[in-house]
Design a protein around this motif. Sequence first.
Motif, mmCIF file in Angstrom:
data_model
loop_
_atom_site.group_PDB
_atom_site.id
_atom_site.type_symbol
_atom_site.label_atom_id
_atom_site.label_comp_id
_atom_site.label_asym_id
_atom_site.label_seq_id
_atom_site.Cartn_x
_atom_site.Cartn_y
_atom_site.Cartn_z
ATOM 1 N N LEU A 23 0.796 -1.264 -0.068
ATOM 2 C CA LEU A 23 -0.038 0.014 0.052
ATOM 3 C C LEU A 23 1.102 1.217 0.073
ATOM 4 O O LEU A 23 0.591 2.191 -0.842
ATOM 5 N N VAL A 24 1.833 1.223 0.860
ATOM 6 C CA VAL A 24 2.651 2.590 0.740
ATOM 7 C C VAL A 24 3.591 2.565 -0.218
ATOM 8 O O VAL A 24 3.844 3.417 -0.915
ATOM 9 N N GLY A 25 4.123 1.383 -0.838
ATOM 10 C CA GLY A 25 5.063 1.304 -1.993
ATOM 11 C C GLY A 25 4.339 1.872 -3.284
ATOM 12 O O GLY A 25 4.869 2.506 -3.874
ATOM 13 N N GLU A 26 3.022 1.601 -3.260
ATOM 14 C CA GLU A 26 2.235 2.158 -4.539
ATOM 15 C C GLU A 26 1.670 3.492 -4.468
ATOM 16 O O GLU A 26 0.900 3.781 -5.202
ATOM 17 N N ARG A 27 1.919 4.127 -3.211
ATOM 18 C CA ARG A 27 1.432 5.344 -2.973
ATOM 19 C C ARG A 27 -0.020 5.305 -2.821
ATOM 20 O O ARG A 27 -0.772 6.530 -2.807
ATOM 21 N N ALA A 28 -0.647 4.172 -2.490
ATOM 22 C CA ALA A 28 -1.976 4.057 -2.501
ATOM 23 C C ALA A 28 -2.346 4.713 -0.874
ATOM 24 O O ALA A 28 -3.449 5.122 -0.776
ATOM 25 N N ALA A 29 -1.334 4.629 -0.045
ATOM 26 C CA ALA A 29 -1.428 5.055 1.404
ATOM 27 C C ALA A 29 -0.225 5.723 1.838
ATOM 28 O O ALA A 29 0.835 5.304 1.396
ATOM 29 N N ALA A 30 -0.629 6.720 2.764
ATOM 30 C CA ALA A 30 0.818 7.616 3.258
ATOM 31 C C ALA A 30 1.348 6.849 4.486
ATOM 32 O O ALA A 30 2.598 6.817 4.598
ATOM 33 N N CYS A 31 0.440 5.946 5.167
ATOM 34 C CA CYS A 31 0.890 5.376 6.283
ATOM 35 C C CYS A 31 -0.127 4.061 6.825
ATOM 36 O O CYS A 31 -1.195 4.218 6.243
ATOM 37 N N VAL A 32 0.393 3.082 6.949
ATOM 38 C CA VAL A 32 -0.562 1.788 7.367
ATOM 39 C C VAL A 32 0.092 1.457 8.944
ATOM 40 O O VAL A 32 1.206 1.232 9.127
ATOM 41 N N TYR A 90 -12.026 15.660 10.714
ATOM 42 C CA TYR A 90 -11.052 16.649 11.564
ATOM 43 C C TYR A 90 -9.789 16.012 11.814
ATOM 44 O O TYR A 90 -9.705 14.765 11.845
ATOM 45 N N GLY A 91 -8.536 16.833 11.804
ATOM 46 C CA GLY A 91 -7.242 16.285 12.176
ATOM 47 C C GLY A 91 -6.446 17.457 12.055
ATOM 48 O O GLY A 91 -6.702 18.348 11.428
ATOM 49 N N LEU A 92 -5.206 17.056 12.455
ATOM 50 C CA LEU A 92 -4.182 18.147 12.351
ATOM 51 C C LEU A 92 -3.840 18.531 11.018
ATOM 52 O O LEU A 92 -3.697 17.628 10.209
ATOM 53 N N PRO A 93 -4.132 19.805 10.537
ATOM 54 C CA PRO A 93 -3.966 20.148 9.106
ATOM 55 C C PRO A 93 -2.624 19.768 8.590
ATOM 56 O O PRO A 93 -2.666 19.295 7.533
ATOM 57 N N ALA A 94 -1.390 19.951 9.135
ATOM 58 C CA ALA A 94 -0.223 19.641 8.777
ATOM 59 C C ALA A 94 -0.191 17.945 8.643
ATOM 60 O O ALA A 94 0.430 17.737 7.439
ATOM 61 N N TYR A 95 -0.766 17.179 9.362
ATOM 62 C CA TYR A 95 -0.710 15.929 9.145
ATOM 63 C C TYR A 95 -1.791 15.375 7.965
ATOM 64 O O TYR A 95 -1.198 14.572 6.891
ATOM 65 N N LEU A 96 -2.648 16.082 7.807
ATOM 66 C CA LEU A 96 -3.771 15.860 6.751
ATOM 67 C C LEU A 96 -2.967 16.251 5.317
ATOM 68 O O LEU A 96 -3.037 15.567 4.235
ATOM 69 N N ASP A 97 -2.394 17.426 5.340
ATOM 70 C CA ASP A 97 -1.573 17.589 4.192
ATOM 71 C C ASP A 97 -0.405 16.558 3.980
ATOM 72 O O ASP A 97 -0.197 16.497 2.768
ATOM 73 N N TRP A 98 0.103 16.141 4.854
ATOM 74 C CA TRP A 98 1.295 15.201 4.602
ATOM 75 C C TRP A 98 0.543 14.041 4.010
ATOM 76 O O TRP A 98 0.959 13.324 2.953
ATOM 77 N N VAL A 99 -0.643 13.445 4.658
ATOM 78 C CA VAL A 99 -1.414 12.335 3.807
ATOM 79 C C VAL A 99 -1.666 12.530 2.385
ATOM 80 O O VAL A 99 -1.315 11.700 1.521
ATOM 81 N N VAL A 100 -2.147 13.664 2.331
ATOM 82 C CA VAL A 100 -2.326 14.205 0.493
ATOM 83 C C VAL A 100 -1.060 14.084 -0.005
ATOM 84 O O VAL A 100 -1.044 13.494 -1.332
#
Length: 107
Positions: A23-32, A90-100
């Motif tokens: 998931l992370v390797g294919e950039r489907a997810a930022a974190c698992v 809701y979430g910490l904006p910096a974290y959600l930006d990182w996920v995107v």
Amino acid sequence: MEPLLILTNVPDVANAEKLAHALVGERAAACVNVLTACRSIYRWQGRVETVDEIPLLIKTVAENYPLVEAIVRRHHPYDVPELIAVPITYGLPAYLDWVVKETERHD
């Protein structure tokens, strides 16, 4: 981009790590997050089952849900894996930006 938290369970740590890396390797997810074992009790094919499973918390964006589902189907050992997506309201904006940022695909 709408951030999502996707939940699934796998039967063991080896499957959990294989799926998380895919998931992370294919950039489907930022974190698992690979959590410690839990006990699942459910009805399957007319019987009540009790098994230990490893929960995964997958952080991604709604746009990537089809890719996450395809990767889970490809790597998951169950015929019908649990796959539940919950919008992150809701979430910490910096974290959600990182996920995107970490789930942007450059195909």
